[in-house]
Enzyme design. Structure first.
Site, PDB file in Angstrom:
ATOM      1  CG  ASN A 162      -7.708 -12.606  -7.267  1.00  0.00           C
ATOM      2  OD1 ASN A 162      -8.793 -12.065  -7.431  1.00  0.00           O
ATOM      3  ND2 ASN A 162      -7.417 -13.815  -7.749  1.00  0.00           N
ATOM      4  CD  GLU A 163      -1.570  -7.262  -8.536  1.00  0.00           C
ATOM      5  OE1 GLU A 163      -1.006  -7.580  -7.465  1.00  0.00           O
ATOM      6  OE2 GLU A 163      -0.959  -7.205  -9.622  1.00  0.00           O
ATOM      7  N   PRO A 164      -3.391  -6.803  -4.073  1.00  0.00           N
ATOM      8  CG  PRO A 164      -1.436  -6.086  -3.002  1.00  0.00           C
ATOM      9  CD  PRO A 164      -1.945  -6.587  -4.325  1.00  0.00           C
ATOM     10  CB  THR A 181       2.043  -7.144 -10.710  1.00  0.00           C
ATOM     11  OG1 THR A 181       1.673  -7.520  -9.377  1.00  0.00           O
ATOM     12  CG2 THR A 181       1.705  -8.269 -11.672  1.00  0.00           C
TER      13      THR A 181
END
Length: 646
Positions: A162-164, A181
């Site tokens: 769950n990235e920014p 990442t």
């Protein structure tokens, strides 16, 4: 009272945090909590539903679970697992797949039922992913939800993938990976260009439904993002901050990962402190930066208004404290890294005697010496010391395949030009070319390819050391066995690595050693190499008198720099010395213009080194000290005292 004190210390922290001395102790603690959950469920005839993470963080947790299964009879027959994520696309038999990771680290070694293992499928057709993700969520729901979710944290603040920008109510879905990442994963894939751009991940909303959530983090690389996740404002820019909204979350950290939390980094802001010399120095340097004043201009009011009234009261007045810290910093600066002959060395970082020292610079990779301490290297040689450099590894994984072919083509043409046909390199060249054409990401190179890469880096290291002024007899190539696997994941250190280091040290009998203390190196080689040097010296110090008199200085440069309060020797560089250092780095042509493994810093190594050295000098100048062009910084490693020294 103790409870009140703890609440005061942790008042900046918005989620429960438990800090352990190291990751080994912390991992065993987490493993025991998983075991207690499994046993409790077994006793009640229930299923334990675990959410599992991958990556380096949970490896020791899984190892402890495997140990307890083998040695204590722990059964996983009632356990159902759901993994957080998987790269997309990704085949399950790939070395980089999380299926491979989980089976190698856990599932192949316990009695879990295969039908109870759930890992997102990286082989799906894109149009089938949405339905698959819904079914994944439904399976978790049918089992009553996750009893315990294990998490790591990425340096973007991601949990799972769950990235920014991820929403707090997000479910399992296909996501696009952040560039940082992908850079962090690049070594596993043999370069960022081979890292998938997407992944399937459980959503933050899915994670939130777990009855209990444990987020683990180890080492200083995670310290800055941990501070944001624990003490920062809730924001989609740092998805882990959403865990502050959960009543069932706990962060489990080692001391390094917790090091930037307020209670550890600036403890005077949350409690009364025991003011030793080190803490005073750190606090005054911090205060100087906080109020943007040189140290000698700090006032009692500055101390009182910034949480340091206790220090001013106990050790003040402020000006006396300022003078003491200023002098400490002044005494770290020296143009004589090998010691100044015939000088009073009571206020200098290095000893005056012997005037001409035997110095050995241990360089983990073939370019760390000139990148991290090239100016000091050159100055030691210029000042007449007997300087040696020891390249601990070949660095042969960090050469582009195209360079291998280019050098082979040169060798073929060179042999032809001198009429040499005994080696017949054309056949080897064709074999290498065919291999490289079909090479898979992170596939182990042919021995011939590894050799050429090692030859390239060896020739560059020799050129760099010669440029620094070294004679060939003082250049040593150790080729420590732990590294020479051809793989990006290296073998464990053995006694042979330490023995080879002992042999070299006994041959040189150095008065001073320089070794890489740059433990932020993302590949871990620096830390491994440093531990080998320390292990060798600790053995020698038990029997060799000269070893007990040897000082070990740690350097940094390529990845990180020491904090100003940590620095014990600062060697200033003139503009001319900065240029000479740059030219020494330029000898490493295979690492220009872009190295194979740049980490998360895309700048060339010479640029990183130059800018960091200038930043160190600027930091000293802001504190009120002389304005140098650049500085290289060192911290002395403190060995335990030998019995004869106590």
């Amino acid at each position: 009272m103790a409870r009140l004190n703890l609440l005061e210390e942790t008042r900046f922290e918005k989620v429960p945090v438990n800090v352990y001395k190291d990751q080994h102790i912390a991992s065993k603690n987490v493993a025991n909590r998983i075991v207690n959950l499994i046993k409790r469920k077994q006793k009640n005839g229930e299923t334990a539903v675990l959410g599992l993470a991958t990556g380096a963080t949970p490896v020791e947790v899984y190892a402890e679970l495997v140990r307890m299964h083998r040695e204590e009879g722990l059964s996983f027959s009632n356990v159902v697992t759901f993994n957080l994520d998987e790269y997309y696309p990704m085949t399950p038999d790939s070395r980089q797949s999380y299926v491979t990771f989980m089976y190698e680290n856990l599932f192949d070694h316990i009695d879990i039922k295969k039908e109870n293992i759930h890992i997102p499928d990286g082989t799906l057709n894109k149009e089938d992913i949405a339905d698959y993700c819904i079914a994944y969520e439904n399976k978790i729901g049918e089992l009553g939800g996750l009893d315990l979710q294990i998490l790591g944290i990425g340096r973007t603040g991601h949990i799972g993938f769950n990235e920014p920008g991820s929403a707090p109510n997000s479910g399992t879905r296909l996501v696009t990976l952040d560039d940082l990442t992908r850079r962090d994963a690049s070594r596993d894939f043999g370069g960022k260009e081979n890292v998938p751009t997407k992944a399937i991940t459980m959503g933050i909303g899915t994670i939130f439904k777990a009855s209990e959530i444990i987020l683990m983090a180890w080492n200083t690389k995670k310290a800055s993002i941990i501070k944001k996740a624990v003490e920062g404002e809730i924001s989609g820019e740092v998805p882990a901050t959403y865990l502050q909204l959960s009543d069932n979350t706990e962060f489990v950290l080692d001391e390094d990962a917790a090091s930037e939390l307020t209670r550890f980094n600036t403890p005077w802001l949350v409690k009364d402190c025991i003011w030793d010399k080190h803490l005073i120095k750190k606090a005054v340097i911090w205060l100087s930066g906080a109020v943007n004043k040189p140290i000698l201009k700090l006032t009692d009011e500055d101390y009182n208004n910034n949480g340091m009234a206790q220090l001013a009261t106990e050790k003040g007045p402020a000006y006396n404290i300022n003078i003491d810290v200023f002098n400490q910093l002044q005494h770290t600066i020296t143009g004589w890294p090998g010691g100044k002959p015939n000088a009073d060395d009571s206020q200098r970082p290095e000893r005056a005697e012997p005037a001409k020292k035997r110095s050995v610079i241990f360089s983990p990779h073939p370019d760390d010496d000139v990148i991290s301490m090239g100016g000091t290297f050159i100055r030691l040689v210029d000042q007449g010391h007997d300087v040696h450099v020891a390249y601990q590894t070949s660095g042969n994984t960090a050469v582009w395949d195209t360079d291998v072919l280019r050098y082979m083509e040169f060798a073929i043409d060179f042999n032809k030009s001198i009429g040499e046909d005994t080696l017949k390199p054309e056949g080897v060249y064709e074999q290498m070319r065919n291999f490289i054409k079909q090479k898979q990401p992170n596939q182990i190179d042919l021995p011939e390819v590894r050799n050429v890469k090692a030859f390239i880096r060896k020739s560059e290291a020799i050129a760099g050391a010669r440029y620094a002024g070294l004679q060939d007899k003082n250049i040593h190539f150790m080729a420590l066995p732990f590294y020479e696997t051809g793989k990006t994941v290296k073998n464990p250190v053995t006694d042979k690595d330490v023995e080879l280091t002992i042999e070299l040290l006994q041959k040189i009998k150095p008065h001073q050693i320089f070794a890489a203390g740059d433990f932020a190196d993302p590949h871990g080689t620096h830390l491994v190499c440093f531990k080998i040097v320390v292990a060798a010296m600790e053995k020698l110090r038990k029997t060799e008198e000269w070893a007990r008199e040897t000082w070990l200085w740690m350097y940094r440069g390529a990845w990180h720099e020491f904090e100003t309060h940590e620095i014990e020797m600062a060697v200033p560089l003139s503009p001319q010395e900065v240029e000479r250092k740059k030219n020494a780095i330029f000898q490493h042509q295979s690492q220009k213009d872009r190295p194979v493994f740049p980490g998360d810093d895309e700048r060339e190594f010479w640029v990183r080194a130059q800018e960091r050295n200038r930043e160190t000098a600027a930091d000293y100048h802001k504190l009120g000290l002389a304005n140098y062009e650049a500085m290289e910084a060192f911290v002395r490693w403190k060995f335990p005292l030998a019995e004869s020294q106590k």
